[in-house]
Scaffold this motif. Structure first.
Motif: not given
Length: 251
Positions: A168-195
């Motif tokens: 599924v992943l290869t047929r969609t050129d790595r754009k879709h699959c049964l999995c869900t992608g997740m991410i944590f970006d440390p920049e979110w916390e930095r901006k919050k701390a600055e404010r």
């Protein structure tokens, strides 16, 4: 009782810590449990050899949960891509008889802490089909993301090759699959701390478009369940049509 180091978490029944050389002999048992879990779930955990896990342990990039007798009951390891720009806590596994005791959450939390300590500027990423893992990730600060936000190099996706849904992943050129992608970006916390440090209401209002609110997993869980079911039906039907077409061509 021997005093625990800062890297250990002790409960009444188990200990979670950064794995050390004393845990190297458990690599075979961990690999076996990973393979059995992948078979039972019908989805893939990146297939790794005992030697690979030993390397992670020797590098100080693995988290292990052990029972009172020192037996492996849970495990996870840290991987990096693109020179540390991305980090993932991979290979999460808990022995079946030890599930529902909070071990997965404890192991993930310790791996997340280790990742943030060693790679403070890295985006921490993951892909999963498990709503339970998504809930744990959301409590740590992860949010759903598109696959386009994940690493583009082949090394990252190589771990998916042992999954039954890899086509599924290869047929969609790595754009879709049964999995869900997740991410944590440390920049979110930095901006919050600055404010918060500036404490300037006018400035906060001016930068409102940059404000990042924490994702509420429980609020969206029903949507995620429906999305998962839709993806399963859609991609599995595609696979069935493809298989039927191959059979027809052979005939």
């Amino acid at each position: 009782m021997e005093k625990l180091s800062a890297s250990e978490v002790l409960t009444n029944n188990y200990t979670v810590q950064v794995a050390t050389t004393e845990h190297l002999h458990l690599a075979e048992a961990i690999c076996h449990e990973m393979e059995e879990s992948a078979k039972a779930r019908g989805t893939g955990i990146a297939k790794r050899s005992p030697e690979y896990l030993r390397d992670k342990i020797n590098e100080g990039k693995a988290i292990i949960a052990t029972d009172s007798e020192g037996n492996f009951i849970g495990f996870c390891y840290v991987e990096t891509w693109e020179h540390g720009k991305f980090v993932a806590n991979s290979g999460l596994i808990v022995k079946p008889e030890w599930r529902k005791y909070g071990i997965a959450k404890a192991v993930k939390a310790r791996a997340f802490e280790l990742s943030r300590t060693r790679y403070p500027d890295a985006k921490i990423i993951g892909i999963t089909t498990s709503l339970a893992v998504m809930k744990i990730n959301s409590e740590l600060g992860y949010e759903p993301t598109t696959f386009s936000e994940l690493p583009v190099n082949d090394a990252f996706w190589k771990g998916c090759q042992s999954c039954v849904n890899y086509d599924v992943l290869t047929r969609t050129d790595r754009k879709h699959c049964l999995c869900t992608g997740m991410i944590f970006d440390p920049e979110w916390e930095r901006k919050k701390a600055e404010r918060e440090k500036e404490g300037d209401e006018a400035n906060i209002e001016h930068t409102q478009e940059d404000t990042h609110e924490k994702w509420n997993f429980l609020k969206d869980v029903k949507v995620l369940e429906r999305l998962k079911n839709i993806k399963e039906k859609m991609f599995l039907k595609m696979a069935e049509r493809r298989a039927n077409k191959l059979i027809a061509n052979r005939d």
